[in-house]
Design a protein around this motif. Structure first.
Motif, PDB file in Angstrom:
ATOM      1  N   GLY A  12       0.831  -1.208   0.000  1.00  0.00           N
ATOM      2  CA  GLY A  12       0.000   0.000   0.000  1.00  0.00           C
ATOM      3  C   GLY A  12       0.860   1.251   0.000  1.00  0.00           C
ATOM      4  N   ASP A  13       0.193   2.396  -0.144  1.00  0.00           N
ATOM      5  CA  ASP A  13       0.861   3.702  -0.121  1.00  0.00           C
ATOM      6  C   ASP A  13       1.891   3.841  -1.235  1.00  0.00           C
ATOM      7  OD1 ASP A  13      -0.562   4.227   2.282  1.00  0.00           O
ATOM      8  OD2 ASP A  13       0.927   3.044   3.352  1.00  0.00           O
ATOM      9  N   GLU A  14       1.606   3.242  -2.381  1.00  0.00           N
ATOM     10  CA  GLU A  14       2.551   3.316  -3.503  1.00  0.00           C
ATOM     11  C   GLU A  14       2.411   4.618  -4.281  1.00  0.00           C
ATOM     12  OE1 GLU A  14       0.426   0.756  -3.162  1.00  0.00           O
ATOM     13  OE2 GLU A  14       1.583  -1.079  -2.895  1.00  0.00           O
ATOM     14  N   ASN A  37     -12.293   3.165   4.478  1.00  0.00           N
ATOM     15  CA  ASN A  37     -11.547   4.381   4.791  1.00  0.00           C
ATOM     16  C   ASN A  37     -10.267   4.075   5.568  1.00  0.00           C
ATOM     17  OD1 ASN A  37     -13.594   3.770   6.798  1.00  0.00           O
ATOM     18  ND2 ASN A  37     -12.947   5.622   7.863  1.00  0.00           N
ATOM     19  N   ASN A  38      -9.786   2.818   5.434  1.00  0.00           N
ATOM     20  CA  ASN A  38      -8.410   2.521   5.860  1.00  0.00           C
ATOM     21  C   ASN A  38      -7.444   3.031   4.794  1.00  0.00           C
ATOM     22  OD1 ASN A  38      -9.457   0.623   4.096  1.00  0.00           O
ATOM     23  ND2 ASN A  38      -8.469  -1.139   5.034  1.00  0.00           N
ATOM     24  N   ALA A  39      -7.953   3.227   3.571  1.00  0.00           N
ATOM     25  CA  ALA A  39      -7.125   3.734   2.478  1.00  0.00           C
ATOM     26  C   ALA A  39      -7.018   5.250   2.594  1.00  0.00           C
ATOM     27  CB  ALA A  39      -7.765   3.374   1.146  1.00  0.00           C
ATOM     28  N   ILE A 127      -1.740  -6.359  14.833  1.00  0.00           N
ATOM     29  CA  ILE A 127      -1.693  -6.209  13.374  1.00  0.00           C
ATOM     30  C   ILE A 127      -1.355  -4.755  13.051  1.00  0.00           C
ATOM     31  CG2 ILE A 127      -3.068  -6.391  11.217  1.00  0.00           C
ATOM     32  CD1 ILE A 127      -2.738  -9.091  12.606  1.00  0.00           C
ATOM     33  N   GLY A 128      -1.760  -3.862  13.957  1.00  0.00           N
ATOM     34  CA  GLY A 128      -1.581  -2.427  13.678  1.00  0.00           C
ATOM     35  C   GLY A 128      -2.660  -1.947  12.731  1.00  0.00           C
ATOM     36  N   THR A 129      -3.908  -2.384  12.953  1.00  0.00           N
ATOM     37  CA  THR A 129      -4.991  -1.976  12.046  1.00  0.00           C
ATOM     38  C   THR A 129      -5.182  -0.465  12.132  1.00  0.00           C
ATOM     39  OG1 THR A 129      -6.877  -2.015  13.564  1.00  0.00           O
ATOM     40  CG2 THR A 129      -6.231  -4.125  12.581  1.00  0.00           C
ATOM     41  N   THR A 130      -5.910   0.067  11.183  1.00  0.00           N
ATOM     42  CA  THR A 130      -6.160   1.515  11.181  1.00  0.00           C
ATOM     43  C   THR A 130      -7.258   1.862  12.196  1.00  0.00           C
ATOM     44  OG1 THR A 130      -7.729   1.213   9.384  1.00  0.00           O
ATOM     45  CG2 THR A 130      -5.471   1.785   8.763  1.00  0.00           C
ATOM     46  N   GLY A 131      -7.894   0.868  12.796  1.00  0.00           N
ATOM     47  CA  GLY A 131      -8.905   1.120  13.826  1.00  0.00           C
ATOM     48  C   GLY A 131     -10.205   1.679  13.270  1.00  0.00           C
ATOM     49  N   ALA A 224      -7.232  -0.378  -3.629  1.00  0.00           N
ATOM     50  CA  ALA A 224      -6.765   0.287  -2.411  1.00  0.00           C
ATOM     51  C   ALA A 224      -5.837  -0.687  -1.684  1.00  0.00           C
ATOM     52  CB  ALA A 224      -7.945   0.656  -1.519  1.00  0.00           C
ATOM     53  N   GLN A 225      -5.026  -0.154  -0.761  1.00  0.00           N
ATOM     54  CA  GLN A 225      -3.973  -0.944  -0.105  1.00  0.00           C
ATOM     55  C   GLN A 225      -3.042  -1.517  -1.189  1.00  0.00           C
ATOM     56  OE1 GLN A 225      -7.420  -1.885   1.253  1.00  0.00           O
ATOM     57  NE2 GLN A 225      -7.088  -0.033   2.422  1.00  0.00           N
ATOM     58  N   GLY A 226      -2.412  -2.660  -0.909  1.00  0.00           N
ATOM     59  CA  GLY A 226      -1.473  -3.200  -1.900  1.00  0.00           C
ATOM     60  C   GLY A 226      -1.550  -4.714  -1.904  1.00  0.00           C
ATOM     61  N   VAL A 239      -2.231  -8.389   7.408  1.00  0.00           N
ATOM     62  CA  VAL A 239      -2.879  -8.023   6.150  1.00  0.00           C
ATOM     63  C   VAL A 239      -4.168  -7.267   6.462  1.00  0.00           C
ATOM     64  CG1 VAL A 239      -1.951  -9.970   4.827  1.00  0.00           C
ATOM     65  CG2 VAL A 239      -4.045 -10.278   6.148  1.00  0.00           C
ATOM     66  N   THR A 240      -4.805  -6.751   5.429  1.00  0.00           N
ATOM     67  CA  THR A 240      -6.125  -6.162   5.619  1.00  0.00           C
ATOM     68  C   THR A 240      -7.174  -7.258   5.430  1.00  0.00           C
ATOM     69  OG1 THR A 240      -7.500  -4.246   5.099  1.00  0.00           O
ATOM     70  CG2 THR A 240      -6.390  -5.327   3.229  1.00  0.00           C
ATOM     71  N   SER A 241      -8.463  -6.914   5.442  1.00  0.00           N
ATOM     72  CA  SER A 241      -9.482  -7.969   5.459  1.00  0.00           C
ATOM     73  C   SER A 241     -10.138  -8.199   4.115  1.00  0.00           C
ATOM     74  CB  SER A 241     -10.582  -7.621   6.452  1.00  0.00           C
ATOM     75  OG  SER A 241     -10.061  -6.907   7.502  1.00  0.00           O
ATOM     76  N   GLY A 303      -1.686   8.961  10.166  1.00  0.00           N
ATOM     77  CA  GLY A 303      -0.547   9.826  10.493  1.00  0.00           C
ATOM     78  C   GLY A 303       0.657   9.058  11.030  1.00  0.00           C
ATOM     79  N   ARG A 304       0.561   7.718  11.097  1.00  0.00           N
ATOM     80  CA  ARG A 304       1.679   6.942  11.645  1.00  0.00           C
ATOM     81  C   ARG A 304       2.891   7.012  10.712  1.00  0.00           C
ATOM     82  NH1 ARG A 304      -0.868   1.054  12.410  1.00  0.00           N
ATOM     83  NH2 ARG A 304      -2.038   1.697  10.592  1.00  0.00           N
ATOM     84  N   PRO A 305       4.132   7.049  11.289  1.00  0.00           N
ATOM     85  CA  PRO A 305       5.309   6.998  10.413  1.00  0.00           C
ATOM     86  C   PRO A 305       5.351   5.645   9.714  1.00  0.00           C
ATOM     87  CG  PRO A 305       5.963   7.085  12.750  1.00  0.00           C
ATOM     88  CD  PRO A 305       4.462   7.157  12.713  1.00  0.00           C
TER      89      PRO A 305
HETATM   90  P1  IMP Z   1      -7.016  -2.631   8.540  1.00  0.00           P
HETATM   91  O1  IMP Z   1      -7.128  -2.599   7.057  1.00  0.00           O
HETATM   92  O2  IMP Z   1      -7.378  -1.323   9.215  1.00  0.00           O
HETATM   93  O3  IMP Z   1      -7.722  -3.806   9.168  1.00  0.00           O
HETATM   94  O4  IMP Z   1      -5.449  -2.842   8.902  1.00  0.00           O
HETATM   95  C1  IMP Z   1      -4.768  -4.056   8.605  1.00  0.00           C
HETATM   96  C2  IMP Z   1      -3.356  -3.769   8.105  1.00  0.00           C
HETATM   97  O5  IMP Z   1      -3.397  -3.166   6.833  1.00  0.00           O
HETATM   98  C3  IMP Z   1      -2.543  -2.808   9.005  1.00  0.00           C
HETATM   99  O6  IMP Z   1      -1.185  -3.188   8.984  1.00  0.00           O
HETATM  100  C4  IMP Z   1      -2.708  -1.465   8.306  1.00  0.00           C
HETATM  101  O7  IMP Z   1      -1.650  -0.578   8.598  1.00  0.00           O
HETATM  102  C5  IMP Z   1      -2.674  -1.924   6.844  1.00  0.00           C
HETATM  103  N1  IMP Z   1      -3.366  -0.982   5.950  1.00  0.00           N
HETATM  104  C6  IMP Z   1      -4.690  -0.815   5.805  1.00  0.00           C
HETATM  105  N2  IMP Z   1      -4.952   0.119   4.872  1.00  0.00           N
HETATM  106  C7  IMP Z   1      -3.758   0.542   4.415  1.00  0.00           C
HETATM  107  C8  IMP Z   1      -3.376   1.494   3.405  1.00  0.00           C
HETATM  108  O8  IMP Z   1      -4.191   2.123   2.724  1.00  0.00           O
HETATM  109  N3  IMP Z   1      -2.044   1.642   3.226  1.00  0.00           N
HETATM  110  C9  IMP Z   1      -1.117   0.938   3.924  1.00  0.00           C
HETATM  111  N4  IMP Z   1      -1.429   0.043   4.863  1.00  0.00           N
HETATM  112  C10 IMP Z   1      -2.735  -0.159   5.104  1.00  0.00           C
END
Ligand code: IMP
Length: 430
Positions: A12-14, A37-39, A127-131, A224-226, A239-241, A303-305
């Motif tokens: 992600g974030d490419e 809206n995790n993206a 996992i460090g999800t975006t919450g 979205a994501q990668g 991973v994401t879901s 906003g996470r590094p």
């Molecule tokens: P979730 O998608 O919020 O459940 O997070 C699961 C994992 O995917 C975490 O490691 C997030 O940081 C990562 N993630 C989710 N969306 C993005 C994105 O748009 N860019 C990069 N990482 C993401």
């Protein structure tokens, strides 16, 4: 006529936002098919910065139709805020330029509460999800208790689903996680109000896409994501879901696979990752910090590094395979300017084995050491360059190595955040 899917090849974030914005000029429709809206896409257009989480960035182009497919999970409060912000900036969002699938699953307050409570309870191994409630919303979709956009237009249906769901969710929140329970009435009122505002935008996206195909319109599917955050093919469980690979463009929007003509992969000139999980080429040194600072590598959603590292062609080549990539789009090349020696990972050493694809098992990936090729860097500022042949020799050597190692041609190179800071080698809709 070409219908094109654009996918991130890394974690992600490419820089897909800028790419999608550029390609949208040639497209008639832009479709999101997974994630929520995790993206986050950050775009700079005519000096104004726009951050998108849900609405396809194609909304900045007059006359284009943006669609949110059934595969997306939608937080209606966030969507309405995004629409209001755009309207305030003079970019009006109307049912003529935004269509949302009636079958899109809705992120409810209990999804967000459970996402946060679960992450907090995990401690080590987060996992460090975006919450944002993404995972719990997809869970309900799969266990068939989800609430979809059309449910927000029917008070009785919404209340009865909420009553059923809240019985279970409140039990978990209160008695398992020690968090506060939610009330049916408050949630129903909030979501019925969202429904009233969103009703004019709701439609059958699959049928709208079929119509677009009949009219020979260009459709652009925006991932979205990668690839390596894909629920099946990514670095599970970090991973994401959702399925982030190109194949899901079909399931997540309701178009048949024979209607897709090409898949392009976006490759950032280096690698980043947010949240937990293995990252073989990670740089935990000054070079990593420099890339983070110059590249502005901080999450546009949280906003996470971001963790930064060298370009990893094992990661990219696995994405070539999983998505069937026909072309690559290189982004953020300018960020590498001034680094004297650059590295590209060409394979992994895993004990006595040499691997050229990312191993699906976490335990194996954690043991992998990157094998890198070194390249001379360049000092020249790339941002003003518009023709490939004007790039410094060492920059071209770096790009040629990416083509050689992947066997996939590069179609576009981005040398800065602005629309015009781009070198176009091949029109992706041709
Ligand atoms: P979730 O998608 O919020 O459940 O997070 C699961 C994992 O995917 C975490 O490691 C997030 O940081 C990562 N993630 C989710 N969306 C993005 C994105 O748009 N860019 C990069 N990482 C993401």
């Amino acid at each position: 006529m070409a219908n094109v899917v654009v996918i991130g090849t890394q974690w992600g974030d490419e820089g897909k936002g800028k790419v999608v914005d550029l390609l949208t000029e040639k497209a008639d429709c832009v479709v999101r098919f997974q994630g929520g809206n995790n993206a986050g896409h950050t775009l700079v257009v005519e000096g104004t910065q726009y951050i998108f989480h849900l609405i396809p960035s194609g909304i900045l182009h007059p006359g284009k139709v943006c669609m949110i497919g059934n595969g997306v999970v939608l937080d209606p409060g966030v969507l309405l805020q995004e629409m209001d912000r755009l309207n305030g900036l003079g970019r009006s969002v109307t049912p003529d330029n935004l269509v949302i699938s009636r079958y899109t699953h809705i992120i409810m307050p209990y999804h967000r509460a459970l996402d946060l409570a679960r992450e907090n309870a995990k401690g080590h191994g987060k996992i460090g999800t975006t919450g944002r409630g993404i995972g719990p919303c997809y869970e309900d979709k799969v266990c068939r208790s989800g609430i979809r956009l059309h449910d927000l237009f029917d008070e009785q249906a919404l209340r009865s689903k909420l009553e059923r769901n809240l019985k279970e969710k409140n039990f978990l929140l209160e008695h398992f996680f020690g968090a506060s329970p939610l009330e049916v009435d408050a949630v129903a009122e909030e979501y019925l109000a969202y429904g009233r505002r969103l009703a004019p935008f709701a439609d059958n996206v699959s049928e709208r896409l079929q119509q677009s195909v009949r009219e020979n319109r260009h459709i652009h599917f925006e991932g979205a994501q990668g690839t390596h955050l894909d629920i099946d093919h990514g670095t599970y469980p970090y991973v994401t879901s959702s399925n982030t690979v190109a194949g899901n463009a079909c399931c997540g929007s309701g178009i048949g696979p024979t209607r897709i003509h090409a898949v392009l992969g976006v490759v950032k000139a280096y690698t980043t990752r947010v949240g937990g999980g293995p990252f073989p080429t990670e740089l935990e040194d000054e070079t990593g910090e420099r890339i983070r600072a110059v590249g502005g590598e901080f999450g546009s959603t949280t906003g996470r590094p971001r963790r930064c590292g060298w370009l990893d062609m094992v990661v990219v080549n696995s994405a070539v395979r999983l998505n069937g990539l026909a072309g690559l789009i290189i982004t953020k090349l300018d960020v590498l300017t001034g680094i004297p020696k650059l590295k590209i990972c060409v394979s992994y050493r895993c004990g006595t084995r040499s691997l050229d694809m990312v191993p699906p098992e976490l335990e194996a990936l954690e043991k992998c050491e990157p094998v890198c090729r070194e390249f001379d860097g360049w000092e020249e500022d790339l941002r003003g360059i518009r023709r490939y042949q004007d790039l410094p020799l060492n920059t071209r050597r770096y790009l040629e190595a990416v083509e050689e190692l992947s066997g996939v041609p590069i179609g576009i190179v981005s040398v800065g955040p602005a629309r015009e800071e781009t070198i176009l080698l091949k029109d992706p809709f041709q």
